[in-house]
Write an enzyme that holds these catalytic residues in place. Structure first.
Site, PDB file in Angstrom:
ATOM      1  N   ASP A 122       0.830  -1.206   0.000  1.00  0.00           N
ATOM      2  CA  ASP A 122       0.000   0.000   0.000  1.00  0.00           C
ATOM      3  C   ASP A 122       0.865   1.258   0.000  1.00  0.00           C
ATOM      4  O   ASP A 122       0.584   2.220  -0.726  1.00  0.00           O
ATOM      5  CB  ASP A 122      -0.936   0.009   1.213  1.00  0.00           C
ATOM      6  N   HIS A 174      -3.097  -4.249   3.274  1.00  0.00           N
ATOM      7  CA  HIS A 174      -2.459  -5.557   3.202  1.00  0.00           C
ATOM      8  C   HIS A 174      -1.547  -5.649   4.425  1.00  0.00           C
ATOM      9  O   HIS A 174      -0.354  -5.371   4.374  1.00  0.00           O
ATOM     10  CB  HIS A 174      -1.642  -5.706   1.921  1.00  0.00           C
ATOM     11  N   THR A 219       7.679 -15.110   1.246  1.00  0.00           N
ATOM     12  CA  THR A 219       6.548 -15.552   0.437  1.00  0.00           C
ATOM     13  C   THR A 219       6.854 -15.217  -1.014  1.00  0.00           C
ATOM     14  O   THR A 219       7.507 -14.220  -1.296  1.00  0.00           O
ATOM     15  CB  THR A 219       5.238 -14.868   0.865  1.00  0.00           C
TER      16      THR A 219
END
Length: 304
Positions: A122, A174, A219
């Protein structure tokens, strides 16, 4: 469709492989601050391409190689401090990195759509509008797209309906201030009740990224797949609806902040923002998410 990827680390390389496997580009250009890394990645992907039925030009290059790119994916990132799990800590360094990299790429590809995959997404989406000079609708952060997919997968297992047939968005930041839009969640037109069990599922969604970080250290695959879906929507003008991070200018009263909201994604990037009805709890959660991201924006600005 010419696609460029800035940063060929774990996320960038996974995105590049996904684009090759799905055949979403005619030309794929890779950039890395260490050029030899991009060269190696391009060669490896060329060898992978030989096992497909598709034709694609794959090469490593500098900024000029991105000239005329239709889509640029920002995957470059500084490493998260060892043992840290809060992606917001990357804000100051990654904002500085975006300030260093993005203006040059925007000059050679002035009509590109920018898909932001780096974290904090963001914050970087917000500043990428400034760094590129692009209109906000051409700068899409991956936002809560992965979070929404995780939530639908959990709901799917509970109710026995394919995840693609569920409408259940995670919105906002997020990060820890994200929230589920349970008041509009449905399957086949049937509303899904906001139960304590489903709220517990959502808490697992919030913690999923941290669990992955603690176990494998980063990730990559899910966010790369999410990025490829956004690129596919742009390439083929599918007009699908995704929750993506957008710099807002009056959406539900919020401006000068970037948050994930449902958006129709097509050739031009974000074609339209959708405004689902919210109950009082959800409206407050949206305001809280805006406050959380503004705090991260201030932290990035002050530290930078």
């Amino acid at each position: 469709m010419k696609i460029g990827i800035i940063g060929t680390g774990r996320v960038g390389s996974s995105l590049a492989y996904t684009l090759v496997a799905r055949g979403l580009a005619e030309e794929l250009v890779l950039y890395n601050r260490k050029p030899e890394v991009a060269v190696g990645e391009a060669l490896d992907l060329e060898h992978a391409l030989a096992f497909t039925q598709r034709r694609m030009a794959i090469r490593a290059g500098d900024v000029d190689a991105f000239t005329g790119a239709d889509v640029i994916a920002l995957c470059a990132s500084r490493p998260l401090p060892e043992g840290a799990t809060d992606r917001r800590l990357l804000g100051p360094q990654n904002v500085a990195l975006g300030r260093e990299l993005l203006p040059a790429f925007a000059r050679v590809a002035p009509n590109a759509r920018l898909v932001v995959l780096s974290n904090p997404v963001d914050v970087l989406t917000y500043y990428a509008v400034e760094h590129t000079g692009f209109p906000a609708e051409r700068v899409l952060g991956c936002g809560t797209l992965v979070d929404s997919a995780r939530f639908r997968a959990m709901l799917s297992r509970e109710i026995g309906v394919n995840p693609s047939d569920l409408r259940a968005y995670v919105m906002g930041e997020h990060g820890p201030a994200q929230f589920p839009m349970m008041s509009s969640a449905q399957a086949g037109g049937e509303r899904l009740a906001d139960t304590s069990a489903r709220q517990a599922m959502f808490r697992d969604v919030v913690n999923a990224g941290i669990t992955i970080l603690k176990n494998k250290g980063y990730t990559s695959h899910a966010v790369a797949m999410a990025g490829s879906l956004l690129i596919e929507a742009i390439a083929f003008d599918t007009r699908q609806t995704f929750p993506v991070s957008q710099r807002l200018n009056g959406y539900l009263g919020e401006r000068d902040v970037a948050l994930s909201v449902p958006a129709v994604v097509g050739t031009n990037g974000v074609e339209k923002l959708l405004q689902p009805e919210m109950n009082d709890k959800e409206r407050q959660a949206f305001r809280d998410a805006a406050g959380s991201v503004r705090e991260s924006l201030r932290f990035a600005a002050e530290a930078g």
